[in-house]
Write a protein that holds these residues in place. Structure first.
Motif, PDB file in Angstrom:
ATOM      1  N   ALA A   1       0.724  -1.379   0.261  1.00 19.93           N
ATOM      2  CA  ALA A   1       0.002   0.011  -0.080  1.00 19.93           C
ATOM      3  C   ALA A   1       0.713   1.522  -0.235  1.00 19.93           C
ATOM      4  O   ALA A   1       0.805   2.154  -0.781  1.00 19.93           O
ATOM      5  CB  ALA A   1      -1.336   0.030   1.770  1.00 19.93           C
ATOM      6  N   LEU A   2       2.171   0.683   0.400  1.00 20.82           N
ATOM      7  CA  LEU A   2       2.792   2.502   0.637  1.00 20.82           C
ATOM      8  C   LEU A   2       3.022   2.608  -0.497  1.00 20.82           C
ATOM      9  O   LEU A   2       3.564   3.654  -0.699  1.00 20.82           O
ATOM     10  CB  LEU A   2       3.538   2.297   2.241  1.00 20.82           C
ATOM     11  N   ASP A   3       3.902   1.628  -1.069  1.00 20.10           N
ATOM     12  CA  ASP A   3       4.458   1.828  -2.395  1.00 20.10           C
ATOM     13  C   ASP A   3       3.610   2.397  -3.193  1.00 20.10           C
ATOM     14  O   ASP A   3       4.460   3.183  -4.278  1.00 20.10           O
ATOM     15  CB  ASP A   3       4.969  -0.025  -2.694  1.00 20.10           C
ATOM     16  N   LEU A   4       1.993   1.637  -3.543  1.00 19.07           N
ATOM     17  CA  LEU A   4       1.391   2.638  -3.751  1.00 19.07           C
ATOM     18  C   LEU A   4       1.339   3.860  -4.328  1.00 19.07           C
ATOM     19  O   LEU A   4       1.243   4.914  -5.010  1.00 19.07           O
ATOM     20  CB  LEU A   4      -0.127   2.096  -3.978  1.00 19.07           C
ATOM     21  N   VAL A   5       1.608   4.386  -2.846  1.00 20.85           N
ATOM     22  CA  VAL A   5       1.177   6.284  -2.419  1.00 20.85           C
ATOM     23  C   VAL A   5       2.626   6.568  -2.817  1.00 20.85           C
ATOM     24  O   VAL A   5       2.407   8.055  -3.780  1.00 20.85           O
ATOM     25  CB  VAL A   5       1.021   6.140  -0.916  1.00 20.85           C
ATOM     26  N   THR A   6       3.385   6.144  -1.959  1.00 23.09           N
ATOM     27  CA  THR A   6       4.817   6.465  -2.737  1.00 23.09           C
ATOM     28  C   THR A   6       5.723   6.907  -4.321  1.00 23.09           C
ATOM     29  O   THR A   6       6.230   7.699  -4.173  1.00 23.09           O
ATOM     30  CB  THR A   6       5.878   5.786  -2.408  1.00 23.09           C
ATOM     31  N   SER A   7       4.229   5.605  -5.427  1.00 23.15           N
ATOM     32  CA  SER A   7       4.543   5.681  -6.084  1.00 23.15           C
ATOM     33  C   SER A   7       4.217   7.027  -7.246  1.00 23.15           C
ATOM     34  O   SER A   7       4.072   6.876  -9.036  1.00 23.15           O
ATOM     35  CB  SER A   7       5.350   4.865  -7.187  1.00 23.15           C
ATOM     36  N   SER A   8       3.098   6.906  -6.686  1.00 23.01           N
ATOM     37  CA  SER A   8       1.880   8.446  -6.953  1.00 23.01           C
ATOM     38  C   SER A   8       1.147   7.427  -8.144  1.00 23.01           C
ATOM     39  O   SER A   8       0.601   8.041  -9.361  1.00 23.01           O
ATOM     40  CB  SER A   8       2.234   9.361  -7.581  1.00 23.01           C
ATOM     41  N   ARG A   9       0.837   6.262  -7.681  1.00 17.87           N
ATOM     42  CA  ARG A   9      -0.249   4.976  -8.758  1.00 17.87           C
ATOM     43  C   ARG A   9      -1.660   5.210  -9.054  1.00 17.87           C
ATOM     44  O   ARG A   9      -1.778   4.558  -9.737  1.00 17.87           O
ATOM     45  CB  ARG A   9       0.352   3.759  -8.380  1.00 17.87           C
ATOM     46  N   LEU A  10      -1.660   6.141  -7.015  1.00 21.79           N
ATOM     47  CA  LEU A  10      -3.162   6.609  -7.136  1.00 21.79           C
ATOM     48  C   LEU A  10      -4.014   7.300  -7.195  1.00 21.79           C
ATOM     49  O   LEU A  10      -3.194   8.243  -7.274  1.00 21.79           O
ATOM     50  CB  LEU A  10      -3.616   5.970  -5.529  1.00 21.79           C
TER      51      LEU A  10
ATOM     52  N   VAL B   1      -3.778  10.746  -5.275  1.00 17.81           N
ATOM     53  CA  VAL B   1      -2.237  11.122  -5.057  1.00 17.81           C
ATOM     54  C   VAL B   1      -1.521  11.631  -5.852  1.00 17.81           C
ATOM     55  O   VAL B   1      -1.366  12.409  -6.040  1.00 17.81           O
ATOM     56  CB  VAL B   1      -1.303   9.468  -4.589  1.00 17.81           C
ATOM     57  N   ALA B   2      -1.622  11.206  -7.207  1.00 18.09           N
ATOM     58  CA  ALA B   2      -0.476  11.627  -8.390  1.00 18.09           C
ATOM     59  C   ALA B   2      -1.585  13.217  -9.017  1.00 18.09           C
ATOM     60  O   ALA B   2      -0.450  14.064  -9.051  1.00 18.09           O
ATOM     61  CB  ALA B   2      -1.295  10.949  -9.436  1.00 18.09           C
ATOM     62  N   THR B   3      -2.424  13.192  -8.375  1.00 20.33           N
ATOM     63  CA  THR B   3      -3.153  14.529  -8.868  1.00 20.33           C
ATOM     64  C   THR B   3      -2.673  15.856  -7.426  1.00 20.33           C
ATOM     65  O   THR B   3      -2.361  16.824  -8.176  1.00 20.33           O
ATOM     66  CB  THR B   3      -4.450  15.002  -8.778  1.00 20.33           C
ATOM     67  N   LEU B   4      -2.699  15.179  -6.239  1.00 24.61           N
ATOM     68  CA  LEU B   4      -2.171  15.776  -5.438  1.00 24.61           C
ATOM     69  C   LEU B   4      -0.927  16.665  -5.198  1.00 24.61           C
ATOM     70  O   LEU B   4      -0.690  18.047  -4.926  1.00 24.61           O
ATOM     71  CB  LEU B   4      -2.241  15.232  -3.983  1.00 24.61           C
ATOM     72  N   TYR B   5      -0.255  15.490  -5.627  1.00 28.60           N
ATOM     73  CA  TYR B   5       1.011  16.090  -5.275  1.00 28.60           C
ATOM     74  C   TYR B   5       1.555  16.580  -7.252  1.00 28.60           C
ATOM     75  O   TYR B   5       2.910  17.104  -7.104  1.00 28.60           O
ATOM     76  CB  TYR B   5       2.079  14.982  -5.962  1.00 28.60           C
ATOM     77  N   SER B   6       0.986  16.605  -8.081  1.00 26.44           N
ATOM     78  CA  SER B   6       0.978  17.968  -8.965  1.00 26.44           C
ATOM     79  C   SER B   6       0.516  19.177  -8.664  1.00 26.44           C
ATOM     80  O   SER B   6       0.487  19.481  -9.989  1.00 26.44           O
ATOM     81  CB  SER B   6       1.202  16.439 -10.071  1.00 26.44           C
ATOM     82  N   SER B   7      -0.570  18.887  -7.887  1.00 18.04           N
ATOM     83  CA  SER B   7      -1.148  20.080  -7.514  1.00 18.04           C
ATOM     84  C   SER B   7      -0.216  21.757  -6.887  1.00 18.04           C
ATOM     85  O   SER B   7      -0.127  21.593  -6.317  1.00 18.04           O
ATOM     86  CB  SER B   7      -2.475  19.677  -6.706  1.00 18.04           C
ATOM     87  N   GLU B   8      -1.536  22.712  -7.519  1.00 17.65           N
ATOM     88  CA  GLU B   8      -1.396  23.642  -6.754  1.00 17.65           C
ATOM     89  C   GLU B   8      -1.199  22.895  -5.328  1.00 17.65           C
ATOM     90  O   GLU B   8      -0.565  23.901  -4.249  1.00 17.65           O
ATOM     91  CB  GLU B   8      -2.118  25.133  -6.932  1.00 17.65           C
ATOM     92  N   ASP B   9      -2.561  23.203  -4.769  1.00 16.66           N
ATOM     93  CA  ASP B   9      -2.563  23.282  -3.081  1.00 16.66           C
ATOM     94  C   ASP B   9      -1.379  22.101  -2.950  1.00 16.66           C
ATOM     95  O   ASP B   9      -1.606  22.477  -1.505  1.00 16.66           O
ATOM     96  CB  ASP B   9      -3.827  21.847  -3.137  1.00 16.66           C
ATOM     97  N   GLY B  10      -0.527  21.369  -3.712  1.00 16.98           N
ATOM     98  CA  GLY B  10       0.102  20.470  -2.747  1.00 16.98           C
ATOM     99  C   GLY B  10       1.108  20.999  -2.494  1.00 16.98           C
ATOM    100  O   GLY B  10       2.031  21.049  -1.568  1.00 16.98           O
ATOM    101  N   VAL B  11       1.646  22.917  -2.643  1.00 22.40           N
ATOM    102  CA  VAL B  11       2.468  23.350  -2.226  1.00 22.40           C
ATOM    103  C   VAL B  11       1.650  24.852  -1.306  1.00 22.40           C
ATOM    104  O   VAL B  11       2.961  25.575  -1.562  1.00 22.40           O
ATOM    105  CB  VAL B  11       3.478  23.950  -3.960  1.00 22.40           C
ATOM    106  N   GLU B  12       0.875  25.151  -1.291  1.00 21.44           N
ATOM    107  CA  GLU B  12       0.085  25.822  -0.828  1.00 21.44           C
ATOM    108  C   GLU B  12       0.064  26.382   0.782  1.00 21.44           C
ATOM    109  O   GLU B  12       0.612  27.158   1.525  1.00 21.44           O
ATOM    110  CB  GLU B  12      -1.672  25.872  -0.939  1.00 21.44           C
ATOM    111  N   GLY B  13       0.147  24.277   1.289  1.00 24.55           N
ATOM    112  CA  GLY B  13       0.388  24.626   2.513  1.00 24.55           C
ATOM    113  C   GLY B  13       1.505  25.064   2.929  1.00 24.55           C
ATOM    114  O   GLY B  13       2.003  26.126   3.745  1.00 24.55           O
ATOM    115  N   PHE B  14       2.821  24.794   2.179  1.00 25.30           N
ATOM    116  CA  PHE B  14       4.275  25.275   3.021  1.00 25.30           C
ATOM    117  C   PHE B  14       4.423  26.695   2.474  1.00 25.30           C
ATOM    118  O   PHE B  14       4.446  27.614   3.281  1.00 25.30           O
ATOM    119  CB  PHE B  14       5.509  24.203   2.057  1.00 25.30           C
ATOM    120  N   ARG B  15       3.604  27.016   0.803  1.00 25.93           N
ATOM    121  CA  ARG B  15       3.752  28.480   0.681  1.00 25.93           C
ATOM    122  C   ARG B  15       2.933  29.231   1.921  1.00 25.93           C
ATOM    123  O   ARG B  15       3.340  30.659   2.423  1.00 25.93           O
ATOM    124  CB  ARG B  15       3.295  28.864  -0.033  1.00 25.93           C
TER     125      ARG B  15
END
Length: 261
Positions: free
Chosen positions: A222-231, A234-248
């Motif tokens: 399950a963890l491999d699915l997440v870390t490889s962005s195969r879900l 998860v892939a949408t989140l990691y490539s999104s504006e929201d994905g960096v908004e929290g840090f900004r």
């Protein structure tokens, strides 16, 4: 929407109310209508959270409509896109759903609450699976309950059909919180719904898809699915504006603004 199902939208929250006296039982037509409502909720980007509640003080939901069955309605008929009650088999539902339980959650009504992500219950609410007394199987509950609470407690409910009061359900972690009455349970559900509606929708979607995928997988798989962005979520989140908004937002010392993209 109609006399049986009512919708109220506020602050990006959809409240769905089942009003089918005397027991809020669900027949095939009602189940199909519920599935259409929840599919619309799933697909509408403007809606972030749903609340499921019912009218009346005695029953949250009595489950399958036995009167309809006695009149010839097939128990294994077409329940609609989301399965019985519109939720438990609805594919791709990656938004939070809250159950506001007041009254008896019986059989399929209990299963309807179990299909939600959070459950709030009034102090007089009770939960039961009387299917054993009718010589039939509470199928969804038999699958879900042993994963939600201690196995021996779940099996007692399934094998005996006994009633579980809200306070005991909370003690076993089956409900999130018990509040005094129906008015309070609705208010509590709305309080949480507004909190979630202000949160990051792409993260919520990734949480729900990851949790579903992990149910049938080992930890590392399950963890491999997440870390490889195969879900997909998860892939949408990691490539999104929201994905960096929290840090900004943290760096700029301001509240984050979640856009869902």
């Amino acid at each position: 929407m109609n006399d049986v199902l009512k919708a109220h939208v506020e602050d990006r929250v959809l409240e769905v109310t089942l009003d089918r006296p005397p027991a809020n039982a669900i027949d095939l037509a009602t189940s199909r209508a519920m599935g259409e409502v929840f599919a619309t909720f799933r697909d509408d980007p403007e809606l972030r959270v749903a609340i499921v509640r019912t009218e009346g003080d005695k029953f949250f939901c009595a489950g399958w409509d036995l009167k309809a069955a006695a009149e010839g309605a097939a128990i294994q008929g077409e329940y609609g896109v989301g399965g019985f009650g519109g939720l438990q088999e609805l594919p791709g539902l990656n938004k939070p759903v809250i159950a506001a339980v007041h009254g008896m959650a019986v059989g399929g009504g209990f299963e309807l609450a179990l299909s939600c992500d959070l459950i709030y219950a009034s102090a007089t609410s009770t939960f039961g699976l009387p299917e054993i007394n009718a010589g039939t199987l509470a199928d969804a509950a038999t699958i879900k309950l042993p994963k939600r609470m201690p196995y021996h407690v779940a099996m007692e409910l399934l094998l005996t059909g006994r009633w579980m009061p809200a306070e005991e359900a909370a003690r076993w972690g089956l409900v999130n919180e018990v509040v005094p009455d129906g008015e309070a349970v609705r208010a509590r559900a709305w309080e949480t719904a507004r909190l979630l509606a202000s949160g990051p929708p792409l993260v919520f979607a990734a949480i729900k898809e990851t949790a579903r995928a992990a149910e049938s997988l080992g930890f590392q798989e399950a963890l491999d699915l997440v870390t490889s962005s195969r879900l997909p979520t998860v892939a949408t989140l990691y490539s999104s504006e929201d994905g960096v908004e929290g840090f900004r937002a943290f760096a700029e010392k301001r509240p984050p603004v979640w856009k869902g993209r």
